[in-house]
Write an enzyme that holds these catalytic residues in place. Sequence first.
Site, PDB file in Angstrom:
ATOM      1  N   LYS A 144       0.816  -1.219   0.000  1.00 13.64           N
ATOM      2  CA  LYS A 144       0.000   0.000   0.000  1.00 13.64           C
ATOM      3  C   LYS A 144       0.851   1.271   0.000  1.00 13.64           C
ATOM      4  O   LYS A 144       0.449   2.284  -0.580  1.00 13.64           O
ATOM      5  CB  LYS A 144      -0.923   0.013   1.214  1.00 13.64           C
ATOM      6  N   GLU A 160      -2.942   7.062   8.051  1.00 14.61           N
ATOM      7  CA  GLU A 160      -3.823   7.839   7.180  1.00 14.61           C
ATOM      8  C   GLU A 160      -4.803   8.636   7.989  1.00 14.61           C
ATOM      9  O   GLU A 160      -5.220   8.214   9.070  1.00 14.61           O
ATOM     10  CB  GLU A 160      -4.657   6.888   6.300  1.00 14.61           C
ATOM     11  N   HIS A 177     -14.907  -4.218   7.689  1.00 22.95           N
ATOM     12  CA  HIS A 177     -14.159  -3.958   6.454  1.00 22.95           C
ATOM     13  C   HIS A 177     -14.353  -5.025   5.395  1.00 22.95           C
ATOM     14  O   HIS A 177     -13.567  -5.123   4.471  1.00 22.95           O
ATOM     15  CB  HIS A 177     -12.659  -3.768   6.738  1.00 22.95           C
ATOM     16  N   ARG A 218      -7.024  -7.715 -10.093  1.00 23.76           N
ATOM     17  CA  ARG A 218      -7.704  -8.980 -10.418  1.00 23.76           C
ATOM     18  C   ARG A 218      -9.163  -8.675 -10.724  1.00 23.76           C
ATOM     19  O   ARG A 218      -9.618  -7.547 -10.556  1.00 23.76           O
ATOM     20  CB  ARG A 218      -7.645  -9.910  -9.211  1.00 23.76           C
TER      21      ARG A 218
HETATM   22  P1  ADP Z   1     -13.228  -8.183  -3.180  1.00 20.95           P
HETATM   23  O1  ADP Z   1     -12.175  -7.226  -2.698  1.00 20.95           O
HETATM   24  O2  ADP Z   1     -12.979  -8.741  -4.552  1.00 20.95           O
HETATM   25  O3  ADP Z   1     -14.595  -7.669  -3.029  1.00 20.95           O
HETATM   26  P2  ADP Z   1     -13.447  -9.561  -0.699  1.00 20.95           P
HETATM   27  O4  ADP Z   1     -13.142  -8.277  -0.037  1.00 20.95           O
HETATM   28  O5  ADP Z   1     -14.763 -10.167  -0.504  1.00 20.95           O
HETATM   29  O6  ADP Z   1     -13.088  -9.459  -2.268  1.00 20.95           O
HETATM   30  O7  ADP Z   1     -12.430 -10.667  -0.268  1.00 20.95           O
HETATM   31  C1  ADP Z   1     -11.221 -10.333   0.355  1.00 20.95           C
HETATM   32  C2  ADP Z   1     -10.168 -11.202  -0.228  1.00 20.95           C
HETATM   33  O8  ADP Z   1     -10.424 -12.583   0.007  1.00 20.95           O
HETATM   34  C3  ADP Z   1     -10.083 -10.977  -1.693  1.00 20.95           C
HETATM   35  O9  ADP Z   1      -8.786 -10.521  -1.935  1.00 20.95           O
HETATM   36  C4  ADP Z   1     -10.328 -12.290  -2.319  1.00 20.95           C
HETATM   37  O10 ADP Z   1      -9.233 -12.523  -3.178  1.00 20.95           O
HETATM   38  C5  ADP Z   1     -10.308 -13.295  -1.192  1.00 20.95           C
HETATM   39  N1  ADP Z   1     -11.462 -14.208  -1.335  1.00 20.95           N
HETATM   40  C6  ADP Z   1     -12.750 -13.912  -1.163  1.00 20.95           C
HETATM   41  N2  ADP Z   1     -13.523 -14.982  -1.410  1.00 20.95           N
HETATM   42  C7  ADP Z   1     -12.693 -15.998  -1.742  1.00 20.95           C
HETATM   43  C8  ADP Z   1     -12.871 -17.391  -2.135  1.00 20.95           C
HETATM   44  N3  ADP Z   1     -14.069 -17.944  -2.252  1.00 20.95           N
HETATM   45  N4  ADP Z   1     -11.787 -18.116  -2.387  1.00 20.95           N
HETATM   46  C9  ADP Z   1     -10.586 -17.575  -2.298  1.00 20.95           C
HETATM   47  N5  ADP Z   1     -10.349 -16.302  -1.955  1.00 20.95           N
HETATM   48  C10 ADP Z   1     -11.372 -15.515  -1.683  1.00 20.95           C
HETATM   49  P1  ADP Z   2      -7.846  -3.932   2.600  1.00 17.69           P
HETATM   50  O1  ADP Z   2      -6.572  -4.223   1.880  1.00 17.69           O
HETATM   51  O2  ADP Z   2      -7.942  -4.624   3.894  1.00 17.69           O
HETATM   52  O3  ADP Z   2      -9.029  -4.086   1.673  1.00 17.69           O
HETATM   53  P2  ADP Z   2      -8.266  -1.058   2.365  1.00 17.69           P
HETATM   54  O4  ADP Z   2      -7.175  -0.069   2.417  1.00 17.69           O
HETATM   55  O5  ADP Z   2      -8.880  -1.335   1.033  1.00 17.69           O
HETATM   56  O6  ADP Z   2      -7.725  -2.397   3.029  1.00 17.69           O
HETATM   57  O7  ADP Z   2      -9.401  -0.616   3.384  1.00 17.69           O
HETATM   58  C1  ADP Z   2     -10.486  -1.481   3.726  1.00 17.69           C
HETATM   59  C2  ADP Z   2     -11.673  -0.681   4.250  1.00 17.69           C
HETATM   60  O8  ADP Z   2     -11.298   0.152   5.378  1.00 17.69           O
HETATM   61  C3  ADP Z   2     -12.265   0.306   3.270  1.00 17.69           C
HETATM   62  O9  ADP Z   2     -13.176  -0.307   2.384  1.00 17.69           O
HETATM   63  C4  ADP Z   2     -12.924   1.314   4.194  1.00 17.69           C
HETATM   64  O10 ADP Z   2     -14.144   0.812   4.688  1.00 17.69           O
HETATM   65  C5  ADP Z   2     -11.975   1.396   5.373  1.00 17.69           C
HETATM   66  N1  ADP Z   2     -10.976   2.498   5.222  1.00 17.69           N
HETATM   67  C6  ADP Z   2      -9.769   2.392   4.639  1.00 17.69           C
HETATM   68  N2  ADP Z   2      -9.097   3.573   4.667  1.00 17.69           N
HETATM   69  C7  ADP Z   2      -9.891   4.464   5.285  1.00 17.69           C
HETATM   70  C8  ADP Z   2      -9.751   5.852   5.648  1.00 17.69           C
HETATM   71  N3  ADP Z   2      -8.644   6.543   5.390  1.00 17.69           N
HETATM   72  N4  ADP Z   2     -10.781   6.446   6.295  1.00 17.69           N
HETATM   73  C9  ADP Z   2     -11.893   5.734   6.594  1.00 17.69           C
HETATM   74  N5  ADP Z   2     -12.080   4.434   6.302  1.00 17.69           N
HETATM   75  C10 ADP Z   2     -11.105   3.792   5.650  1.00 17.69           C
END
Ligand code: ADP
Ligand code: ADP
Length: 636
Positions: free
Chosen positions: A116, A200, A234, A296
Amino acid sequence: MFTKILIANRGEIACRVIKTARQMGVQTVAVYSDADKDALHVRQADEAVRLGPAPVVDSYLRGELIIQAALEAGAQAIHPGYGFLSENPDFVDAVEAAGLVFIGPSAQAIRAMGLKDAAKALMVEAGVPVVPGYHGRTQDAAFLAKKAAEIGYPVLIKAVAGGGGKGMRLVEVAPNFLENLASAQAEAQSAFGNADVLIEKYVAAPRHIEMQIFGDGADAIHLFERDCSLQRRHQKVIEEAPAPGMTDEMRAAMGQAAVTAAKAIGYAGAGTVEFIVDGSGPLRPDGFWFMEMNTRLQVEHPVTEAVTGIDLVAWQLRVAAGEALPAAQEDLTLSGHAMEARLYAEDVPAGFLPATGVINHLAFPDDARIDSGVTAGSEISPWYDPMIAKLTVHAADRASCCRALSSALQQTHVAGAVTNLGFLRRLARHHDFVAGDVDTGLIARAGEDLTAALIPTLSEIAIAAVTAAALPRDVLTGFSLWDPLQTVIALAWADRTYHPRLVVHSPDQVDVILDEETVSLTRFGAHWGMPAIRHADCVTVFGAEPIAFTLIDPLDRATTAAAGDTVLAPMPGLVTEMVATPGQHVAAGDRLAVLEAMKMEHVLPAPRDGKVISVAVSAGDQVAAGALMVALEPLS
Ligand code: ADP
Ligand code: ADP
Ligand code: MG
């Protein structure tokens, strides 16, 4: 175009890819673990290759076996799905070294977005707005605390290697910073082998809005946004497109930023650029910031397919086969509104605990798109993500789409496992959601209204009891007519148990008595006034919400006699912490151990006051479901 591809995944996404490949006349090779030998994706593919035992490290993560299977089957390309090896650049290198095509971006693009902090630095350089904060190399605690103060509280600490919400901590005020930093670093170290964090600004009333992008290595376009603000811990629950309150100006600004991000890394294939958006007022073109890029196909891609009419998997295959982008930005149009709900086997009142079970009944509405990797008879095993299906609905506008989602959920029936269906139904009807008033805190704020276990009605308990009793038509044989057969059935649901007494007057006429109240039931054909299904020790009653009672066997001494003396692993997992020590006096609810399973941490509390007499496992151990972890004895 390829003539044959291998799909390095399982479940619904493997089935999804097979569907499009078939329409394009491309043959498919599935891979499977021993737990999946009868799975739907194996049955649907043209060929299937066994990888190994159930654990993912022995099967779906065995890149070298997957590549070998592709070569032996004569496939030219590998589709990774999502999860597993989909964002692993070393796998991409190995696929290419074997002379195969990886259906996705280059290893270099995945590496650029993998961490990140590096991704944010790259985006700053490309002129994409990023969340204000510190994403530098220095990791000294005092220095980070100073940075947090400069950024201004509340702040979010994030693991640079993070994913799935792990290693993330919200800190509201300065005095809590150091403690949260230490726990985020520890979690990041154990989950990702990298303790580095970034800090952040925590965006107020945050909304998660992401742009679907598509590139061919030279050019890139976007396919509009998805709003994924409905999250619990999250993790996304319901996604929709377009985003409520989206303006043309905001969409153009976000699309521009996403395409810039994609072009900055020469992106090829489907990807998602995630933004955090200030939802404290109407959407503003200067109120969104880059969070991360997922390199992806995303779980929620059907929402985009519904509003654009584009098959994203078909595009993935075409671009991977060497074609240029199949459409130009100005060719794309948004039509209507779409929503996706994720149906999981999970126990919502117990804190969204992943559940297992054999799905013995599964029915979906005809007018929703269903993406599923299971059918009636399939087992939701503890080995993988407990997703049952994704339901996607599409309608002319948001209001009709909300109604369509509610109705689709209402017409969905699952028996055999505890599911989040009741929770989804309540969420789809929630007034803030229906009003389009969404932010990432909605589910937590709604709390018990959405998550509390439904208290079953007396009729539901009665129906469960007669279904559990499975009264044969000749039930009265051998009993005298003036003395009706009586039996007590023990049922559990959520944290309660019920002991209804059945008074059987005839095979089709039963009184059920509970707490001095009586319901009289009459059997009509196959059921007793409300649909219900029994399978093994699970009875599912389809009332206002499905209730999956567990049948308690009165002869099973283990469940009745020594209840509370042992702490067993609720599912297979990794023991990350063992707090209990032999001889220790504990009170009910005390934290005894922490188990990590299926992307979540589960704290195991003491079932009652007592003294620890033995600790059977320690931190770092892998345990099977039902394994003894800690034994207690009463305090004398
Ligand atoms: P996305 O970010 O595509 O909406 P999610 O947040 O639901 O996916 O899932 C978090 C992570 O877990 C994703 O990076 C996805 O690659 C993995 N994941 C979710 N469901 C599955 C599954 N059925 N098999 C393997 N990996 C999964
Ligand atoms: P991950 O790799 O676990 O998906 P992300 O950086 O995409 O991590 O953040 C996951 C979730 O956390 C976001 O979808 C949002 O709900 C919350 N989030 C992330 N960054 C912030 C921020 N700076 N302020 C408020 N909520 C946040
Ligand atoms: Mg994310």
